[in-house]
Design an enzyme around this catalytic site. Structure first.
Site, mmCIF file in Angstrom:
data_model
loop_
_atom_site.group_PDB
_atom_site.id
_atom_site.type_symbol
_atom_site.label_atom_id
_atom_site.label_comp_id
_atom_site.label_asym_id
_atom_site.label_seq_id
_atom_site.Cartn_x
_atom_site.Cartn_y
_atom_site.Cartn_z
ATOM 1 N N GLY A 1 -5.574 38.706 37.126
ATOM 2 C CA GLY A 1 -7.000 38.870 37.723
ATOM 3 C C GLY A 1 -7.411 37.456 38.148
ATOM 4 O O GLY A 1 -8.277 37.448 39.312
ATOM 5 N N ASN B 1 -6.315 47.243 26.644
ATOM 6 C CA ASN B 1 -6.583 47.335 27.822
ATOM 7 C C ASN B 1 -7.331 48.440 28.459
ATOM 8 O O ASN B 1 -7.807 48.484 29.454
ATOM 9 C CB ASN B 1 -5.452 47.117 28.738
ATOM 10 C CG ASN B 1 -4.741 45.481 28.582
ATOM 11 O OD1 ASN B 1 -3.620 45.148 28.637
ATOM 12 N ND2 ASN B 1 -5.877 44.841 28.557
ATOM 13 N N ASP C 1 -0.072 36.998 31.679
ATOM 14 C CA ASP C 1 -1.512 36.907 31.843
ATOM 15 C C ASP C 1 -1.884 36.319 33.080
ATOM 16 O O ASP C 1 -1.290 35.493 33.409
ATOM 17 C CB ASP C 1 -2.223 36.376 30.481
ATOM 18 C CG ASP C 1 -3.612 36.852 30.431
ATOM 19 O OD1 ASP C 1 -4.033 37.492 31.026
ATOM 20 O OD2 ASP C 1 -4.286 36.125 29.382
HETATM 21 C C1 IPE Z 1 -2.809 40.455 26.870
HETATM 22 O O1 IPE Z 1 -3.680 40.184 28.012
HETATM 23 C C2 IPE Z 1 -2.129 41.913 27.344
HETATM 24 C C3 IPE Z 1 -1.372 41.994 28.116
HETATM 25 C C4 IPE Z 1 -0.845 40.937 29.012
HETATM 26 C C5 IPE Z 1 -0.759 43.080 28.511
HETATM 27 P P1 IPE Z 1 -5.152 40.489 28.077
HETATM 28 O O2 IPE Z 1 -5.835 39.479 29.307
HETATM 29 O O3 IPE Z 1 -5.548 41.644 28.068
HETATM 30 O O4 IPE Z 1 -5.723 39.480 26.729
HETATM 31 P P2 IPE Z 1 -7.060 38.866 26.404
HETATM 32 O O5 IPE Z 1 -8.294 39.905 26.648
HETATM 33 O O6 IPE Z 1 -7.214 37.840 27.453
HETATM 34 O O7 IPE Z 1 -6.901 38.569 24.900
HETATM 35 C C1 IPE Z 2 -2.501 40.387 32.893
HETATM 36 O O1 IPE Z 2 -3.567 39.759 33.862
HETATM 37 C C2 IPE Z 2 -2.253 41.808 33.213
HETATM 38 C C3 IPE Z 2 -2.846 42.662 32.060
HETATM 39 C C4 IPE Z 2 -3.316 42.413 31.019
HETATM 40 C C5 IPE Z 2 -2.675 44.233 32.511
HETATM 41 P P1 IPE Z 2 -4.857 40.128 33.632
HETATM 42 O O2 IPE Z 2 -5.421 41.359 34.226
HETATM 43 O O3 IPE Z 2 -5.345 40.178 32.159
HETATM 44 O O4 IPE Z 2 -5.439 38.695 34.171
HETATM 45 P P2 IPE Z 2 -6.992 37.857 33.973
HETATM 46 O O5 IPE Z 2 -6.662 37.316 32.464
HETATM 47 O O6 IPE Z 2 -8.053 38.468 33.992
HETATM 48 O O7 IPE Z 2 -6.704 36.770 34.680
HETATM 49 MG MG MG Z 3 -5.789 38.652 30.757
#
Ligand code: IPE
Ligand code: IPE
Ligand code: MG
Length: 246
Positions: free
Chosen positions: A27, A72, A24
């Site tokens: 982003g 997602n 995680d």
């Molecule tokens: C969990 O991360 C899913 C993956 C790492 C693939 P998210 O970023 O989607 O989870 P939430 O929404 O913060 O719980």
């Molecule tokens: C993890 O990073 C990747 C996926 C869940 C696909 P995020 O995309 O959730 O990154 P943040 O949580 O927005 O920083």
């Molecule tokens: Mg995330």
């Protein structure tokens, strides 16, 4: 040829035997640099390569990575499409290195919603690496634990209704055999990066007794040394399984 028994392995890997990671923070990594989210996902894919290599070096037998959840799909269409594009790219470009390094790849998740060419690449990658034994690498794509548990329950219910199975015979091992992780040992260490402290619908059944380690590092910055630190933390924990400990 000598018939003497082989000496015991002097240094068996003390564990964890199965490390699962919720990757995680891609982003936020991008946002902190004024870049589009996809840039974070790209760097996240580099981290995947690094961590698989690191895990194999350390001697971890099984590594499971959460790459895309059933939830997602709720992200903007452009981001979902970027993620699928990266996945396609990853499967095509990393396969040779994974194979060379002796990784056995398995993709865990519902494939029905994935594009046909991605499903084909997944099947090819699994087939090509099937006999490898250095490390098992499981990548969870379109995976959701509730969905997995519901599907297992439905399948068992159908078997009971058809008279193939008695309800009283549904025990933990029978239930596990219906999960997408059938045949895979439970994770003993679950790591989540980026400072979030939640499970987000990941391996709910399988992580019943996993040690949870939350690290602040964002996934694109995560590497072998972070993995080693999490393992050191794991080894300091006292695992009790409901007992009183030592
Ligand atoms: C969990 O991360 C899913 C993956 C790492 C693939 P998210 O970023 O989607 O989870 P939430 O929404 O913060 O719980
Ligand atoms: C993890 O990073 C990747 C996926 C869940 C696909 P995020 O995309 O959730 O990154 P943040 O949580 O927005 O920083
Ligand atoms: Mg995330």
């Amino acid at each position: 040829m000598s018939t003497a028994p082989l000496p015991a392995n002097p240094d068996p890997f003390p564990g964890p035997q199965h490390v699962a990671i919720i990757m995680d923070g891609n982003g936020r990594w991008a946002k902190a640099r004024g870049l589009p989210r996809v840039a974070g996902h790209r760097r996240g894919a580099d981290a995947v390569r690094r961590v698989i290599r690191g895990a194999a070096d350390i001697g971890i037998p099984v590594l499971t990575l959460f790459a895309f959840s059933t939830e997602n799909w709720a992200r903007p269409a452009e981001e979902v499409s970027d993620l699928m594009g990266l996945l396609r790219h990853y499967l095509r470009n990393e396969l040779e290195e994974l194979h060379r390094n002796g990784a056995r790849l398995r993709v865990i998740g519902d494939r029905e919603r994935l594009a046909a060419d991605i499903v084909r690449d997944i099947t090819d990658a699994e087939t090509r690496t099937r006999a490898n034994a250095a490390i098992d690498v499981n990548i969870c794509i379109n995976y959701g634990a509730r969905d997995e548990i519901l599907r297992a329950s439905r399948s068992l219910a159908r078997k009971v209704a058809a008279g193939e199975l008695a309800a009283k015979d549904i025990d933990e091992s029978r239930f596990e055999s219906e999960l997408l992780t059938a045949g895979l040992r439970d994770p003993d260490l679950l790591i989540r990066t980026s400072g979030e402290q939640r499970i987000s619908n990941f391996l709910l059944w399988q992580c019943a007794y996993a040690e949870l380690v939350f690290v602040d590092t964002l996934w694109p910055d995560f590497g072998k040394e972070h993995l080693e630190r999490a393992i050191a933390e794991f080894r300091r924990r006292e695992r009790r399984y409901g007992g009183v400990g030592s």
